[in-house]
Design a protein around this motif. Structure first.
Motif, PDB file in Angstrom:
ATOM      1  N   ALA A  50       0.836  -1.194   0.000  1.00  0.00           N
ATOM      2  CA  ALA A  50       0.000   0.000   0.000  1.00  0.00           C
ATOM      3  C   ALA A  50       0.878   1.253   0.000  1.00  0.00           C
ATOM      4  O   ALA A  50       0.587   2.246  -0.669  1.00  0.00           O
ATOM      5  CB  ALA A  50      -0.919   0.004   1.210  1.00  0.00           C
ATOM      6  N   ARG A  51       1.963   1.184   0.738  1.00  0.00           N
ATOM      7  CA  ARG A  51       2.871   2.324   0.822  1.00  0.00           C
ATOM      8  C   ARG A  51       3.630   2.517  -0.500  1.00  0.00           C
ATOM      9  O   ARG A  51       3.849   3.641  -0.944  1.00  0.00           O
ATOM     10  CB  ARG A  51       3.862   2.076   1.961  1.00  0.00           C
ATOM     11  CG  ARG A  51       4.501   3.316   2.492  1.00  0.00           C
ATOM     12  CD  ARG A  51       5.411   2.986   3.659  1.00  0.00           C
ATOM     13  NE  ARG A  51       6.506   3.927   3.729  1.00  0.00           N
ATOM     14  CZ  ARG A  51       6.387   5.157   4.224  1.00  0.00           C
ATOM     15  NH1 ARG A  51       5.239   5.563   4.717  1.00  0.00           N
ATOM     16  NH2 ARG A  51       7.426   5.979   4.248  1.00  0.00           N
ATOM     17  N   VAL A  52       3.999   1.394  -1.113  1.00  0.00           N
ATOM     18  CA  VAL A  52       4.655   1.476  -2.422  1.00  0.00           C
ATOM     19  C   VAL A  52       3.738   2.173  -3.416  1.00  0.00           C
ATOM     20  O   VAL A  52       4.154   3.041  -4.177  1.00  0.00           O
ATOM     21  CB  VAL A  52       5.024   0.052  -2.930  1.00  0.00           C
ATOM     22  CG1 VAL A  52       5.511   0.111  -4.373  1.00  0.00           C
ATOM     23  CG2 VAL A  52       6.063  -0.576  -2.036  1.00  0.00           C
ATOM     24  N   PHE A  53       2.451   1.801  -3.365  1.00  0.00           N
ATOM     25  CA  PHE A  53       1.485   2.408  -4.290  1.00  0.00           C
ATOM     26  C   PHE A  53       1.381   3.906  -4.036  1.00  0.00           C
ATOM     27  O   PHE A  53       1.404   4.709  -4.964  1.00  0.00           O
ATOM     28  CB  PHE A  53       0.118   1.737  -4.106  1.00  0.00           C
ATOM     29  CG  PHE A  53      -0.951   2.317  -4.987  1.00  0.00           C
ATOM     30  CD1 PHE A  53      -0.979   2.031  -6.344  1.00  0.00           C
ATOM     31  CD2 PHE A  53      -1.920   3.157  -4.459  1.00  0.00           C
ATOM     32  CE1 PHE A  53      -1.951   2.580  -7.163  1.00  0.00           C
ATOM     33  CE2 PHE A  53      -2.896   3.706  -5.279  1.00  0.00           C
ATOM     34  CZ  PHE A  53      -2.910   3.412  -6.623  1.00  0.00           C
ATOM     35  N   ARG A  54       1.276   4.292  -2.738  1.00  0.00           N
ATOM     36  CA  ARG A  54       1.092   5.711  -2.413  1.00  0.00           C
ATOM     37  C   ARG A  54       2.342   6.535  -2.685  1.00  0.00           C
ATOM     38  O   ARG A  54       2.281   7.660  -3.123  1.00  0.00           O
ATOM     39  CB  ARG A  54       0.684   5.847  -0.946  1.00  0.00           C
ATOM     40  CG  ARG A  54      -0.746   6.255  -0.796  1.00  0.00           C
ATOM     41  CD  ARG A  54      -1.072   6.966   0.518  1.00  0.00           C
ATOM     42  NE  ARG A  54      -0.012   7.051   1.489  1.00  0.00           N
ATOM     43  CZ  ARG A  54       0.050   6.293   2.577  1.00  0.00           C
ATOM     44  NH1 ARG A  54      -0.872   5.389   2.795  1.00  0.00           N
ATOM     45  NH2 ARG A  54       1.032   6.445   3.444  1.00  0.00           N
ATOM     46  N   ARG A  55       3.495   5.932  -2.417  1.00  0.00           N
ATOM     47  CA  ARG A  55       4.730   6.713  -2.471  1.00  0.00           C
ATOM     48  C   ARG A  55       5.449   6.633  -3.817  1.00  0.00           C
ATOM     49  O   ARG A  55       6.224   7.506  -4.162  1.00  0.00           O
ATOM     50  CB  ARG A  55       5.682   6.260  -1.352  1.00  0.00           C
ATOM     51  CG  ARG A  55       5.204   6.640   0.030  1.00  0.00           C
ATOM     52  CD  ARG A  55       5.215   8.148   0.137  1.00  0.00           C
ATOM     53  NE  ARG A  55       4.304   8.608   1.171  1.00  0.00           N
ATOM     54  CZ  ARG A  55       4.717   9.171   2.305  1.00  0.00           C
ATOM     55  NH1 ARG A  55       5.997   9.332   2.532  1.00  0.00           N
ATOM     56  NH2 ARG A  55       3.835   9.574   3.181  1.00  0.00           N
ATOM     57  N   ILE A  56       5.261   5.541  -4.555  1.00  0.00           N
ATOM     58  CA  ILE A  56       5.975   5.398  -5.837  1.00  0.00           C
ATOM     59  C   ILE A  56       5.008   5.484  -7.015  1.00  0.00           C
ATOM     60  O   ILE A  56       5.119   6.353  -7.858  1.00  0.00           O
ATOM     61  CB  ILE A  56       6.757   4.064  -5.893  1.00  0.00           C
ATOM     62  CG1 ILE A  56       7.807   4.034  -4.791  1.00  0.00           C
ATOM     63  CG2 ILE A  56       7.422   3.909  -7.260  1.00  0.00           C
ATOM     64  CD1 ILE A  56       8.572   2.745  -4.725  1.00  0.00           C
ATOM     65  N   THR A  57       4.041   4.554  -7.040  1.00  0.00           N
ATOM     66  CA  THR A  57       3.181   4.458  -8.213  1.00  0.00           C
ATOM     67  C   THR A  57       2.399   5.745  -8.451  1.00  0.00           C
ATOM     68  O   THR A  57       2.456   6.326  -9.535  1.00  0.00           O
ATOM     69  CB  THR A  57       2.201   3.284  -8.044  1.00  0.00           C
ATOM     70  OG1 THR A  57       2.938   2.135  -7.648  1.00  0.00           O
ATOM     71  CG2 THR A  57       1.493   2.994  -9.336  1.00  0.00           C
ATOM     72  N   LEU A  58       1.659   6.180  -7.437  1.00  0.00           N
ATOM     73  CA  LEU A  58       0.755   7.315  -7.628  1.00  0.00           C
ATOM     74  C   LEU A  58       1.498   8.601  -8.016  1.00  0.00           C
ATOM     75  O   LEU A  58       1.112   9.254  -8.992  1.00  0.00           O
ATOM     76  CB  LEU A  58      -0.092   7.505  -6.367  1.00  0.00           C
ATOM     77  CG  LEU A  58      -1.559   7.854  -6.605  1.00  0.00           C
ATOM     78  CD1 LEU A  58      -2.183   6.977  -7.668  1.00  0.00           C
ATOM     79  CD2 LEU A  58      -2.337   7.756  -5.300  1.00  0.00           C
ATOM     80  N   PRO A  59       2.566   8.999  -7.295  1.00  0.00           N
ATOM     81  CA  PRO A  59       3.247  10.245  -7.700  1.00  0.00           C
ATOM     82  C   PRO A  59       3.827  10.171  -9.112  1.00  0.00           C
ATOM     83  O   PRO A  59       3.767  11.140  -9.855  1.00  0.00           O
ATOM     84  CB  PRO A  59       4.375  10.376  -6.672  1.00  0.00           C
ATOM     85  CG  PRO A  59       4.041   9.471  -5.572  1.00  0.00           C
ATOM     86  CD  PRO A  59       3.147   8.412  -6.092  1.00  0.00           C
ATOM     87  N   LEU A  60       4.379   9.013  -9.492  1.00  0.00           N
ATOM     88  CA  LEU A  60       5.001   8.919 -10.808  1.00  0.00           C
ATOM     89  C   LEU A  60       3.961   8.799 -11.918  1.00  0.00           C
ATOM     90  O   LEU A  60       4.246   9.100 -13.068  1.00  0.00           O
ATOM     91  CB  LEU A  60       5.966   7.727 -10.852  1.00  0.00           C
ATOM     92  CG  LEU A  60       7.265   7.970 -10.084  1.00  0.00           C
ATOM     93  CD1 LEU A  60       8.106   6.727 -10.027  1.00  0.00           C
ATOM     94  CD2 LEU A  60       8.051   9.115 -10.715  1.00  0.00           C
ATOM     95  N   LEU A  61       2.770   8.341 -11.549  1.00  0.00           N
ATOM     96  CA  LEU A  61       1.707   8.215 -12.551  1.00  0.00           C
ATOM     97  C   LEU A  61       0.894   9.506 -12.670  1.00  0.00           C
ATOM     98  O   LEU A  61       0.144   9.686 -13.627  1.00  0.00           O
ATOM     99  CB  LEU A  61       0.787   7.043 -12.166  1.00  0.00           C
ATOM    100  CG  LEU A  61      -0.168   6.544 -13.238  1.00  0.00           C
ATOM    101  CD1 LEU A  61       0.610   5.961 -14.401  1.00  0.00           C
ATOM    102  CD2 LEU A  61      -1.119   5.502 -12.680  1.00  0.00           C
ATOM    103  N   ALA A  62       1.082  10.422 -11.711  1.00  0.00           N
ATOM    104  CA  ALA A  62       0.206  11.590 -11.620  1.00  0.00           C
ATOM    105  C   ALA A  62       0.074  12.377 -12.926  1.00  0.00           C
ATOM    106  O   ALA A  62      -1.057  12.718 -13.315  1.00  0.00           O
ATOM    107  CB  ALA A  62       0.676  12.493 -10.485  1.00  0.00           C
ATOM    108  N   PRO A  63       1.178  12.687 -13.647  1.00  0.00           N
ATOM    109  CA  PRO A  63       1.002  13.449 -14.898  1.00  0.00           C
ATOM    110  C   PRO A  63       0.097  12.710 -15.882  1.00  0.00           C
ATOM    111  O   PRO A  63      -0.812  13.305 -16.469  1.00  0.00           O
ATOM    112  CB  PRO A  63       2.419  13.553 -15.452  1.00  0.00           C
ATOM    113  CG  PRO A  63       3.326  13.251 -14.324  1.00  0.00           C
ATOM    114  CD  PRO A  63       2.585  12.370 -13.388  1.00  0.00           C
ATOM    115  N   ASN A  64       0.333  11.396 -16.025  1.00  0.00           N
ATOM    116  CA  ASN A  64      -0.501  10.567 -16.887  1.00  0.00           C
ATOM    117  C   ASN A  64      -1.952  10.592 -16.459  1.00  0.00           C
ATOM    118  O   ASN A  64      -2.863  10.701 -17.267  1.00  0.00           O
ATOM    119  CB  ASN A  64      -0.015   9.114 -16.783  1.00  0.00           C
ATOM    120  CG  ASN A  64       0.658   8.689 -18.063  1.00  0.00           C
ATOM    121  OD1 ASN A  64       0.012   8.648 -19.081  1.00  0.00           O
ATOM    122  ND2 ASN A  64       1.929   8.423 -17.996  1.00  0.00           N
ATOM    123  N   LEU A  65      -2.147  10.478 -15.150  1.00  0.00           N
ATOM    124  CA  LEU A  65      -3.497  10.414 -14.600  1.00  0.00           C
ATOM    125  C   LEU A  65      -4.249  11.704 -14.892  1.00  0.00           C
ATOM    126  O   LEU A  65      -5.418  11.688 -15.274  1.00  0.00           O
ATOM    127  CB  LEU A  65      -3.392  10.172 -13.092  1.00  0.00           C
ATOM    128  CG  LEU A  65      -4.546   9.443 -12.421  1.00  0.00           C
ATOM    129  CD1 LEU A  65      -4.821   8.121 -13.085  1.00  0.00           C
ATOM    130  CD2 LEU A  65      -4.230   9.225 -10.952  1.00  0.00           C
TER     131      LEU A  65
END
Lengths: 350, 338
Positions: B240-255
């Motif tokens: 869950a932390r990996v998702f919040r700290r790595i995936t979500l911030p790095l995906l944010a522009p795409n999102l």
């Protein structure tokens, strides 16, 4: 089973099942059913007779009830599996029904009438594909005409799109001239001008050009796609200028350079644009609906929506024609989806 | 060997007239090139595309403003009379500004309200579904391209076909009622119920479009460097932390791009809804594009000026959304350069 399931269910490092693996497979299988199921259901339904379509609960495969002509009776009689008092079942033809009792005869020995309780008999049904759902709209309605109109619009618009867009992309990628960035800006700006914003004035322009109720009125406004120019320009930028300079040394004209050098080298991008364009033009609906008001000019999409909006919808024909309309797109999906998915993933455009 | 040479020969035979045509075109163009020089040829190449753009996109865009300030039912501008801001006034005339149904053009406000709720609900739900699907497809799956294609399939279908497929499923003898019947629920006519039709349009449009956004999000997920995840795994970070700290911030522009793209598309919803519900029952699924279409063309009391005014208001919303998208794109580019 063993090898196949191990291949399909393999996981990184061969660890044991984790709850996320279960969620993954539930999601994927559910997705498979939800994404394909409706289209498959529609295709199965399109082979049913109107009587079978009105049935509830519906069967998955198209069934018809069997009938037989029996000696001594004018009309064909419906066949039933009837349970006899002694426990055996016989195939009997129903002559008439009185209250809860059916008078039935054996098709092979029609002399003797057997009385059967209607609760003890079930209709004999066999799988049968009602192909007349497909042939009738083509022969008796205008659907062959609609199909031709759709093909004409799709092919012509795609060809013009490829030529016009590639010429513009060539100019925007291989020449330095005043107003180049302005032209680029205009093209990109038109990305955000959807049809719904300009349909009223566009209609008046089409009418004043005499293109109302003409397939060209459908084709022309769609061919200068900004997306197409954009994709092709990005690709042409990767063609080395030295090639073009060398051709100029050899006294090639600019048109020859475009036609003999740049276009063949842009083939992969042209293919992607062609696939996109075919799908776009085949699927266009609102604009043809506005421009075409004469029945013989309808495209498949317009014809389908008009027929399906009528008061007593002949669903068996509509379903069959929907399947016909789906076919080109399904073919594109099966054979070319890899190009499209990588194209979209690369550019973010559709 | 012989088959390839045969197809080659067939191909060159088919291409012969095209080559001839290109040669014929070359003759006048050589003359033009002599007169204007190489630089002038750029204009020649650009001309057809810009001409079509000008006539069928830019000109209508400009004329639209004139249209919105004229009245009458005629389509040719010369036959229309100037009325100033009357059409806009008509759209905004209400006896009670808190109740859209008290407005003179209550259908317009019904369409605005429906479109607003549709856009909010459809985009939010669709992005959630697309993100989950993209995350699942980004796992170490066998036959990933097959699964990716599964979710992409409806994107290619024409909106009319989408509308008809779901009309067929949602009708009284349809598949949905059949499914519910297995659980003892009585058949229901979903498409005559105001609330259910609204929900149906949202569900159907998610079904039809989510594949596109899944694809873009998946491309974004795959661009995230793998070693980040490996490092997190070595540190024993919780998923869950990996998702919040790595995936979500790095995906944010795409999102963000995907959200704006989905918003722009959702505002213009028309085709599949028009076929599925026709905007009904009543005005429960009447959306803006259909209002413009019917006011401009279809209804007996057609009023092109009013339709033009409504389309300009809709255009303004789209311009704002597109500017946001361009802003995001530029910020992303700057980040990339750094």
């Amino acid at each position: 089973m063993g090898v196949a399931s191990r291949f399909i269910l393999r996981r990184r490092g061969g660890k044991s099942w984790h709850w996320t693996d279960i969620v993954t497979w539930v999601w994927l299988i559910g997705g498979l059913i939800i994404m394909f199921g409706p289209a498959v259901w529609l295709t199965f339904s399109s082979f049913k007779t109107p009587a079978a379509l009105a049935e509830f609960p519906p069967s998955i495969l198209p069934y018809i009830t069997s009938q037989a002509t029996v000696q001594g009776y004018d009309k064909p009689l419906q066949l039933f599996d009837a349970k006899m008092p002694d426990g055996s079942t016989r195939v009997l033809a129903e002559v008439r029904r009185i209250g809860l009792v059916a008078q039935m005869v054996d098709p092979k020995a029609p002399g003797e009438i057997v009385r059967v309780n209607i609760g003890d008999r079930t209709p004999v049904r066999s799988v049968s594909f009602a192909t007349e759902n497909y042939t009738t709209p083509f022969t008796q309605f205008d659907f062959l005409r609609y199909l031709w109109n759709s093909v004409f619009v799709t092919v012509t618009a795609t060809l013009i799109t490829l030529i016009v867009n590639s010429m513009a992309a060539f100019a925007l990628s291989k020449y330095e001239f005043k107003g180049r960035s302005l032209a680029m800006l205009i093209i990109l700006a038109t990305l955000m001008v959807p049809l719904s914003v300009i349909m009223v004035p566009l209609y008046s322009i089409i009418s004043s050009l005499g293109l109302f109720n003409s397939l060209w009125g459908v084709i022309l406004p769609t061919v200068a796609t900004p997306t197409g120019v954009f994709i092709l320009r990005q690709y042409m930028l990767t063609i080395p200028d030295e090639l073009i300079d060398a051709a100029r040394m050899d006294k090639a004209s600019e048109w020859q350079i475009y036609w003999r050098i740049v276009l063949p080298l842009t083939a992969p991008a042209l293919a992607v644009l062609a696939i996109f364009s075919v799908v776009w033009r085949w699927n266009d609906f609102l604009w043809p609906l506005i421009v075409l008001s004469r029945r013989e000019l309808y495209t498949l999409q317009v014809g389908l929506s008009i027929y399906s909006g009528e008061l007593n919808v002949q669903w068996h024909f509509i379903l069959a024609m929907t399947v016909v309309t789906m076919i080109p797109v399904v073919l594109v999906f099966i054979f070319l989806q890899r190009f499209i998915t990588t194209g979209i993933a690369g550019t973010g455009l559709k | 060997m012989s088959t390839t040479s045969l197809t080659d020969r067939l191909g060159s035979l088919l291409m012969a007239p095209v080559h001839l045509l290109m040669r014929i075109i070359d003759i006048p163009l050589r003359a033009v090139q002599k007169a204007t020089g190489i630089g002038g040829m750029a204009t020649v190449f650009l001309a057809p595309n810009m001409l079509i753009f000008g006539i069928f996109v830019l000109l209508p865009l400009v004329i639209n403003f004139v249209y919105s300030m004229t009245g009458g039912t005629a389509f040719f501008l010369s036959e229309r009379n100037f009325v100033g801001a009357e059409q806009y006034q008509r759209l905004f005339t209400c006896t009670n500004y808190l109740d859209p149904m008290s407005c003179q053009e209550d259908a317009f406000w019904a369409a605005v309200g429906n479109t607003f709720w549709f856009v909010i609900l459809q985009v939010a739900l669709m992005i959630c579904v697309s993100l989950i699907t993209a995350l699942i497809l980004n796992r170490d799956l066998a036959a990933r391209s097959f699964w990716r294609a599964v979710f992409f399939f409806p994107v290619l279908l024409s909106p009319v076909v989408v509308g008809l497929i779901w009309k067929w499923i949602l009708q009284r003898q349809g598949l949905l009622n059949f499914g519910l019947y297995q659980f003892g629920i009585e058949p229901y006519t979903w498409l005559t119920d105001r609330n259910w039709t609204f929900i149906a349009t949202i569900g159907v449009s998610i079904w039809a479009h989510m594949g596109l956004y899944t694809l873009i999000l998946l491309a974004g997920l795959q661009a995230i460097p793998k070693d980040l995840y490996e490092a997190a795994e070595m540190d024993g970070t919780k998923p869950a932390r990996v998702f919040r700290r790595i995936t979500l911030p790095l995906l944010a522009p795409n999102l963000l791009v995907v959200v704006v793209l989905a918003l722009i598309k959702a505002v213009q919803i028309f085709d599949e809804v028009y076929v599925l519900t026709g905007g009904g029952p009543g005005t429960s699924t009447l959306y803006l594009t259909q209002y413009i279409y019917e006011t401009g063309f279809a209804s007996a009391l057609r009023n092109p000026g009013l339709a033009a005014a409504a389309s300009i208001l809709m255009g303004l919303v789209l311009v704002v959304l597109t500017l946001i998208q361009l802003g995001i794109g530029q910020r992303g580019e700057k980040k990339g350069k750094r």
